[in-house]
Each structure stands twice: as structure tokens, then as C-alpha cells.
Design a protein around this motif. Structure first.
Motif, PDB file in Angstrom:
ATOM      1  N   ARG A  21       0.803  -1.223   0.000  1.00 38.81           N
ATOM      2  CA  ARG A  21       0.000   0.000   0.000  1.00 38.81           C
ATOM      3  C   ARG A  21       0.835   1.271   0.000  1.00 38.81           C
ATOM      4  N   ILE A  22       2.115   1.181  -0.253  1.00 39.97           N
ATOM      5  CA  ILE A  22       2.963   2.369  -0.241  1.00 39.97           C
ATOM      6  C   ILE A  22       3.337   2.758  -1.666  1.00 39.97           C
ATOM      7  N   PRO A 140      17.931   7.068   2.184  1.00 38.51           N
ATOM      8  CA  PRO A 140      16.616   7.728   2.184  1.00 38.51           C
ATOM      9  C   PRO A 140      15.506   6.817   1.670  1.00 38.51           C
ATOM     10  N   LEU A 141      15.812   5.992   0.662  1.00 41.02           N
ATOM     11  CA  LEU A 141      14.813   5.052   0.157  1.00 41.02           C
ATOM     12  C   LEU A 141      14.559   3.927   1.150  1.00 41.02           C
ATOM     13  N   ILE A 146      11.195   1.253   6.291  1.00 43.10           N
ATOM     14  CA  ILE A 146      11.081   1.244   7.755  1.00 43.10           C
ATOM     15  C   ILE A 146       9.677   1.676   8.158  1.00 43.10           C
ATOM     16  N   SER A 147       9.229   2.810   7.613  1.00 38.78           N
ATOM     17  CA  SER A 147       7.886   3.284   7.951  1.00 38.78           C
ATOM     18  C   SER A 147       6.811   2.424   7.287  1.00 38.78           C
ATOM     19  N   GLY A 148       7.071   1.969   6.063  1.00 35.57           N
ATOM     20  CA  GLY A 148       6.067   1.207   5.328  1.00 35.57           C
ATOM     21  C   GLY A 148       5.709  -0.111   5.978  1.00 35.57           C
ATOM     22  N   ALA A 168       9.904   9.995   9.051  1.00 36.89           N
ATOM     23  CA  ALA A 168       8.623  10.543   9.499  1.00 36.89           C
ATOM     24  C   ALA A 168       7.815  11.075   8.323  1.00 36.89           C
ATOM     25  N   ARG A 169       8.479  11.716   7.350  1.00 37.18           N
ATOM     26  CA  ARG A 169       7.772  12.226   6.167  1.00 37.18           C
ATOM     27  C   ARG A 169       7.162  11.071   5.353  1.00 37.18           C
ATOM     28  N   TRP A 170       7.954  10.008   5.183  1.00 39.94           N
ATOM     29  CA  TRP A 170       7.420   8.835   4.496  1.00 39.94           C
ATOM     30  C   TRP A 170       6.203   8.303   5.245  1.00 39.94           C
ATOM     31  N   ALA A 171       6.299   8.271   6.586  1.00 41.09           N
ATOM     32  CA  ALA A 171       5.199   7.741   7.387  1.00 41.09           C
ATOM     33  C   ALA A 171       3.916   8.542   7.180  1.00 41.09           C
TER      34      ALA A 171
END
Length: 290
Positions: A21-22, A140-141, A146-148, A168-171
Motif C-alpha cells: 500500500r505504499i 533515504p529510500l 522502515i515506515s512502510g 517521518a515524512r514517508w510515514a
């Protein structure tokens, strides 16, 4: 394959559902270690600076221990500092942890005892093929994974411009919960968390707040063996020191001031508490709860 590396392709039966879902999901994953941790229902990322204060490291360990004890898989990036403290604390608690790498799982970076321990007791995960060296643009990728993988991200100490803020931005983009631990207003490693709080992250002070977000009932942490429980003379002082150290890292002088006990009494009790496994002494003679 060397190191018992498992290869997964997107769409396979064991592929983690949250990664479908990312944005820009990986096509493949390589795993090394206890692959059953990938199927854990509840995962939380704990991330932060590579140069934490004693307070930050103690909080990373506190959150990781509490989450692991309640059956949550602790996810981080294996970096020195906050990441390493979170991985170690989860494993020390007998829990699960996943380290997401920016290189091949057969050559984890940074290498060393922690990486090998995670490979044995936890799980190393990467979207890069075995043999791939760490490269600056990988990290960065890597943070999007990690968040996904997780339902929530906890940021513990970060500079104003920090890789943890990228996570955090990815999250946020992935509709994950973002928590930030507040710190001292005059310390540079608090600025990243305070920036996140101004931008709408949830302020967090206790692991139970994260567990509530997941709908998980907290479990009581297993206490260290207490060799002081039958010592009536020592116990009152020990209780006062343990209470003073709750959520803090303090010097003996600061403990004397807070408990109003003599230097000799505080030092003697600290030695007994350290021997009993209730406190740990760090750099600068700072004591924290174990």
C-alpha cells in the motif's frame, strides 16, 4: 544461498501486506534471520539520531522494551545510536526486531556484534540483492520501508535536518501514525522532534500511548531480580532512587539533591542497585533505570 538468505517477490504469499500500500513498493525483498517476525501483526519503528544523549538512549530502550514485551515487533535501521539501542533492548527483552538495511543482508552495515545478533535472534531485511554494498542514496529510500512495514513511527531525538525526519515524512505519506518524544529546548538533538511536533506529530511520553494507537493491551515488564527486597535498611533509599530515575538519567549529586540523602548513602545504594541489575551507569557517571 550463503547466510540462509530468503528471497521474496512482491505478490508472494508471505509478502507483508502493508508494503503493498505504499508508493514505489519494492519488487523484491531479501531476508536473513527469523523470517517469522515479518508476519507479526503489530510493528512499530523507533528511529533517531546516531549521537543520542543519555536521556535519548534510555528512552529508546524504554520504549523498545515495553513494545517488545507487549508482542510488538520493533523496526529500525541498525544505525548507531537510537536505532542500535532499540534493537538491543527489544532482543534483551526476548522480543522481536527487524533491521532494514541499505545494503545486502549478507553484508550488513554497520557490521559488528549487533548486526550478527540481529541476524541470529531478529531479522535483517533489504530490497537490495546480497552482495550490494551500502551507498549513500540507498538510505533515504530504505527509510520508506522502515515506515512502510509499520503502523506507527516513534522519533526519539533528531537534529533539525535528520534522516529520521525523512522516515517521518514517508510515514505521513503512507498514512502511518507519527510520534515524537519531546526533549530539552536548548539541545540540538531535540530540534527535529520539536519540528515534527509543530508540524502535527503526536507528542509521546509513554510507550502505552503507542500501544493504545495499535489497540494493544500493555503487559507489565518483567522485573530484574531484586536482591534488595529483604534488606529493610537499604530498601527505602533504593525505592527513592528508583523513583527519582524514572524517565531520567541523573548523576549521584543530582540524586542526592532530589532524595535529600547523603552522598555516602546514595553511592552505596547505587552500587547495590547496579549489582541487582536495577540501574546502569553510563558515560559521565549518569545513572538510568534498566
Amino acid at each position: 544461498m550463503a547466510h540462509n538468505v530468503l528471497h521474496l517477490e512482491r505478490g508472494s504469499r508471505t509478502w507483508p501486506d502493508l508494503l503493498t500500500r505504499i508508493d514505489a513498493p519494492p519488487d523484491e525483498l531479501w531476508l536473513r534471520g527469523r523470517t517469522e517476525w515479518l508476519a507479526g501483526e503489530h510493528k512499530v519503528a523507533i528511529v533517531g539520531t546516531r549521537a543520542p544523549t543519555s536521556y535519548g538512549e534510555a528512552q529508546a530502550r524504554r520504549f523498545a522494551r515495553a513494545l517488545a514485551e507487549s508482542g510488538v515487533v520493533v523496526v529500525s535501521g541498525l544505525a548507531r545510536g537510537i536505532d542500535a539501542a532499540a534493537h538491543e533492548a527489544a532482543l534483551d527483552q526476548g522480543g522481536a526486531t527487524i533491521a532494514v538495511l541499505g545494503c545486502g543482508v549478507d553484508r550488513p552495515w554497520p557490521g559488528g556484534p549487533l548486526a550478527e545478533r540481529v541476524a541470529r535472534e531478529g531479522l535483517l531485511l533489504s530490497e537490495h540483492r546480497p552482495g550490494e554494498p551500502p551507498k549513500k542514496h540507498h538510505f533515504p529510500l530504505r527509510n520508506r520501508l522502515i515506515s512502510g512495514l509499520c503502523r506507527a513511527v516513534v522519533v526519539i531525538e533528531a537534529a533539525h535536518a535528520s534522516g529520521s525526519l525523512i522516515t517521518a515524512r514517508w510515514a505521513v505519506d503512507q498514512d502511518r501514525a507519527v510520534f515524537a518524544l519531546p526533549g530539552r529546548v536548548d539541545h540540538p538533538m531535540s530540534r527535529g522532534c520539536h519540528r515534527l511536533l509543530r508540524e502535527g506529530a503526536q507528542l509521546v511520553e509513554d510507550p502505552d500511548e503507542v500501544l493504545a494507537e495499535l489497540g494493544v493491551t500493555p503487559k507489565v515488564l518483567r522485573a530484574a531480580p531484586d536482591h534488595l527486597e529483604h534488606d529493610d535498611e537499604v530498601l527505602p533509599a533504593a525505592r527513592e532512587l528508583l523513583e527519582a530515575l524514572r524517565g531520567e538519567t541523573l548523576t549521584p549529586d543530582e540524586l542526592c539533591e532530589r532524595t535529600r540523602r547523603s552522598t555516602a548513602e546514595v553511592l552505596t545504594t547505587l552500587v547495590q542497585l547496579e549489582f541487582a541489575g536495577r540501574v546502569a551507569r553510563g558515560a559521565g557517571t549518569l545513572y538510568r533505570l534498566v
